[in-house]
Design an enzyme around this catalytic site. Structure first.
Site, PDB file in Angstrom:
ATOM      1  N   HIS A 133     -31.997  22.303   7.339  1.00  0.00           N
ATOM      2  CA  HIS A 133     -30.786  22.044   8.137  1.00  0.00           C
ATOM      3  C   HIS A 133     -31.114  21.178   9.347  1.00  0.00           C
ATOM      4  CE1 HIS A 133     -26.652  23.857   9.276  1.00  0.00           C
ATOM      5  NE2 HIS A 133     -26.824  22.719   9.912  1.00  0.00           N
ATOM      6  N   LEU A 185     -29.963  14.190  11.429  1.00  0.00           N
ATOM      7  CA  LEU A 185     -30.738  13.001  11.822  1.00  0.00           C
ATOM      8  C   LEU A 185     -29.848  11.938  12.469  1.00  0.00           C
ATOM      9  CD1 LEU A 185     -33.264  12.600   8.858  1.00  0.00           C
ATOM     10  CD2 LEU A 185     -33.709  13.498  11.152  1.00  0.00           C
ATOM     11  N   ASN A 232     -23.024  14.841   8.128  1.00  0.00           N
ATOM     12  CA  ASN A 232     -21.989  14.501   9.127  1.00  0.00           C
ATOM     13  C   ASN A 232     -22.391  13.317  10.002  1.00  0.00           C
ATOM     14  OD1 ASN A 232     -23.937  16.057  10.400  1.00  0.00           O
ATOM     15  ND2 ASN A 232     -22.490  17.049  11.796  1.00  0.00           N
ATOM     16  N   HIS A 290     -21.073  26.192   5.974  1.00  0.00           N
ATOM     17  CA  HIS A 290     -20.910  26.493   7.402  1.00  0.00           C
ATOM     18  C   HIS A 290     -19.710  27.427   7.472  1.00  0.00           C
ATOM     19  CE1 HIS A 290     -20.238  25.050  11.780  1.00  0.00           C
ATOM     20  NE2 HIS A 290     -19.206  25.827  11.495  1.00  0.00           N
ATOM     21  N   ASP A 299     -31.242  23.777  12.362  1.00  0.00           N
ATOM     22  CA  ASP A 299     -29.965  23.212  12.815  1.00  0.00           C
ATOM     23  C   ASP A 299     -30.189  22.253  13.985  1.00  0.00           C
ATOM     24  OD1 ASP A 299     -27.315  22.568  12.983  1.00  0.00           O
ATOM     25  OD2 ASP A 299     -26.605  24.553  13.583  1.00  0.00           O
ATOM     26  N   HIS A 333     -28.212  15.538  20.892  1.00  0.00           N
ATOM     27  CA  HIS A 333     -27.113  14.824  21.554  1.00  0.00           C
ATOM     28  C   HIS A 333     -27.678  14.056  22.740  1.00  0.00           C
ATOM     29  CE1 HIS A 333     -23.831  16.601  19.282  1.00  0.00           C
ATOM     30  NE2 HIS A 333     -24.346  17.799  19.469  1.00  0.00           N
TER      31      HIS A 333
END
Lengths: 424, 308
Positions: A62, A65, A96, A181, A307, A311
């Site tokens: 999970h 990238l 995503n 999810h 996960d 950011h």
């Protein structure tokens, strides 16, 4: 390709029931010999692993990238560099991106980038639905053909039960796991942290446990109906652990992961409005942390995934309500898992199992063990090296870690992918 | 004694002594506001910036008058016409304002925790004038001053807070302030407007207004934010009023000398009936008057920190 001899390390390979101090020779990018005192030719590179663990390369099921589309957050190059630094030799990247990975073209782009600029193996995860909009299932056969090893609409749960049913049925035909999810977005509404005393005190909108629990229950029921292979992403609640435990007892084809932060942090960490404690699902109560730990111990939860959700600083330097969900995780996951060994929650064997062998089994890939002739994806760990997490020194572009300033133990001293040293 | 922090962000982190210090200082400034010439030179040469990201008349004006009576220079910033509408982040806006040598930044923001973020990065004293659903500390202080004036003290009083507790910063600040000073606090409202685990803050929860009001000394009515309609927190404002509107009939369950408070602005006929809002038990306008003295006291104490 250079031969590498890893000398005198403690080789831990749960699949082959191996745990002994030995030498390991890599030849032609593969594990060639495991023996004591292997003698070598002069052109062989020697890595002294005395006092260190030599384990099958870690696999993260999970990872975000961010490329294509969000290269300012992370690229395939920086993300896989972070993976290598964290001991991961394989990462599965979530779809995503922008555009969403729901097509052969995007999958091929990711694989091309990974082959030319990446440091570790990248296995793309394709979208369950077109554009991850939750409406029409994606062209899964084409995605598989292009190289996707699983399907997920991570971050944008498939709210329509009928769509999820069809997705599980179709994916079953293709032998692809569906990674869910689990979140009822009506129940989590506009929540930004766990619902409880802390959210009440802080005046932040809460995400109740039940928003996760009801979707875990739904997806288990759909897996039972369809026989589709279901993998529950980032389990964070005691309710979800119990549902998965009972489903496994009944023989339903379900596996599950949790993440390091759900094992060592509670929603109390959010006090002070640190946006690096904001992720989805949110940090929960102590009783949830305890249940997730138990689930990991008894095998209800199969694996530890990161996960990893990098950011940019300017995105996290916002009001708590307006900052994005997610934390960076590739470079701290192993040390936190080893902390659980020190605390007696897991054995060393469990950690290697849950971070390498088990993910490989779930994905159906020939990785996660060190049998002779296997591809030499190997992680060497210096178990007693203490270090302090300083975001500035993370290889990932994402500095958004809740573990800043934490003193951790256990550092990756070398990461080898396909017989090549990619870290340090 | 001295305040522990350069900022006033919440009541939760204050101890009893600090709260009393704010209350005492408000009482001494009340004397100033009663004078013919209502101005003292305490903050001459200091700059107070009102940074309001949410519409507000009462609180912003109250801070402005308080600062001016202390002889400070006051700058009012409002969201429209500021660089925020050009995409500048809150932090950058605040750093730029501080670069113009502000001494106090008074912030109101729709996001809980926004004042904390500024306080961590700025040297100026940050005063929270209401952040999201979190806290509104000066409102609680002025409520405490008003109660103390009428009742002589806080300890042992029974106080009912009625309405949308979940989204109310006024409720949170008052719960902390009142419980720290020894009052017994009850909250009442429909279940969806009572936030999770609120009992752990030391209050008792009621859904039935009659029971909640029984024998209380103080009733605080919260404003029902009308944008909460249509989200199924309650069916309609009509039904809300049916169950929770504070009417003359309903306050008979409280003590005879009960005082009725409301932070304003009022939705007459929804959370409180006009005859109660304007009745003899109502102290709503006293609250507004006391607001100025409280905010003078807050500015004075934060400004004088480290100089005593």
């Amino acid at each position: 390709m250079k031969k590498i001899l890893i000398k005198s390390g403690r080789i831990i390979d749960p699949v082959n029931n191996l745990d002994k101090v030995s030498d390991l020779l890599i030849e032609g990018g593969k594990v060639a010999r495991i023996d004591s005192n292997i003698s070598i030719a002069s052109d062989t590179e020697v890595i002294d692993a005395t006092g260190q663990f030599v384990v099958p390369g870690l696999i993260d099921m999970h990872t975000h990238l961010r490329e294509p589309g969000y290269e300012y957050k992370e690229t395939i190059s920086t993300g896989t560099m972070a993976a290598a630094a964290g001991g991961f030799t394989t990462v599965c990247c979530m779809p995503n991106t922008r555009p969403v990975n729901d097509s052969q073209a995007i999958t091929e782009f990711i694989l091309h980038k990974a082959a030319t600029e990446g440091f570790v193996n990248v296995l793309p995860i394709g979208a369950i639905t077109k554009g991850s909009k939750g409406e029409e299932i994606a062209e899964m056969a084409e995605l598989r053909e292009a190289g996707c090893i699983a399907l997920s609409d991570d971050g944008r749960p498939v709210m329509n039960g009928a769509v999820m049913r069809r997705a599980l049925e179709y994916a079953k035909m293709l032998h692809l796991p569906v990674i869910s999810h689990c979140e009822d977005t009506h129940l989590s509404e506009e929540g930004v942290m766990n619902e409880g005393l802390i959210s009440t005190e802080m005046g932040l909108r809460g995400i109740p446990n039940v928003s996760e629990d009801v979707m875990v229950a739904r997806d288990i029921a759909l897996s039972e109906l369809t026989g589709g292979q279901l993998h529950i992403a980032h389990v964070s609640t005691r309710g979800a652990v119990e549902l998965i435990r009972r489903a496994k007892e009944r023989g339903i084809s379900v596996t599950a992961e949790t993440c390091p932060h759900y094992l060592v942090l509670t929603d109390e960490a959010v006090t002070g409005y640190n946006t690096n404690t904001k992720m989805n699902p949110p940090l929960r109560a102590l009783s949830d942390v305890e249940a997730v730990r138990e689930g990991l111990q008894d095998g209800t939860i199969d694996i530890i995934a990161t996960d990893h959700a990098p950011h940019a600083q300017e995105e996290k330097e916002k009001e708590f309500d307006n900052a994005p969900f997610g934390i960076t995780g590739l470079e701290t996951a192993l040390s936190i898992a080893l902390q659980l060994v020190d605390e007696g929650v897991l054995t060393l064997r469990d950690v290697i199992m849950k971070m390498s062998a088990r993910p490989a089994m779930i994905l159906g890939i020939d990785k996660g063990s060190l049998h002779i002739t296997s591809v030499a994806d190997i992680t060497i760990i210096s178990p007693h090296t203490a270090w302090v997490v300083d975001p500035v020194h993370l290889k990932s572009k994402g500095k958004n870690t809740p573990f800043s300033g934490w003193k951790l133990k256990g550092k990756v001293s070398a990461t080898i992918v396909g017989g090549k040293v990619v870290h340090p | 004694m001295e305040l522990k922090s350069k900022d006033l962000l919440d009541i939760k982190s204050l101890d009893r002594e600090e709260i009393n210090l704010f209350l005492d200082s408000a009482e001494s400034f009340k004397e100033v506001t009663g004078r013919d010439i209502k101005k003292v030179p305490t903050l001459r040469g200091k700059t107070v910036v009102n940074l309001f990201f949410e519409p507000s008349t009462r609180t912003r004006t109250s801070f402005e008058i308080a600062a001016k009576r202390l002889s400070a220079d006051v700058i009012n910033f409002s969201i429209s016409g500021s660089s925020m509408s050009k995409g500048e982040s809150l932090l950058d806006t605040a750093r730029n304002i501080e670069a113009m040598s502000s001494d106090f930044i008074i912030i109101r923001h729709s996001a809980s925790g926004a004042p904390h973020m500024l306080a961590q990065c700025l040297k100026s004293s940050v005063i929270n004038a209401g952040d999201g659903s979190h806290e509104h500390p000066t409102q609680a202080l002025l409520d405490l001053v008003t109660i103390k004036e009428r009742k002589g003290g806080i300890e042992g009083l029974k106080v009912a807070i009625i309405g949308d507790i979940a989204h109310s910063r006024v409720a949170r600040s008052n719960i902390y302030g009142l419980t720290k000073l020894g009052a017994e606090v009850r909250v009442a409202g429909p279940p969806a407007l009572i936030p999770a685990e609120i009992e752990s803050t030391g209050v008792s929860v009621f859904y039935n207004l009659k029971e909640a009001l029984s024998d209380v000394d103080v009733i605080m009515v919260l404003r029902l934010q009308l944008e909460r309609q249509g989200k199924n927190y309650f069916p309609t404002t009509r039904e809300y009023a049916r169950l929770y509107c504070l009417t003359a009939e309903r306050i008979r369950d409280a003590k005879e000398d009960v005082m009725i408070m409301h932070p304003g602005p009022i939705n007459r006929g929804i959370e409180i009936s006009p005859e109660v809002a304007d009745g003899l038990s109502s102290v709503i306008l006293e609250q507004v008057t006391n607001g100025i003295a409280v905010r003078m006291g807050v500015l004075y104490l934060l400004g004088g920190r480290g100089e005593a």
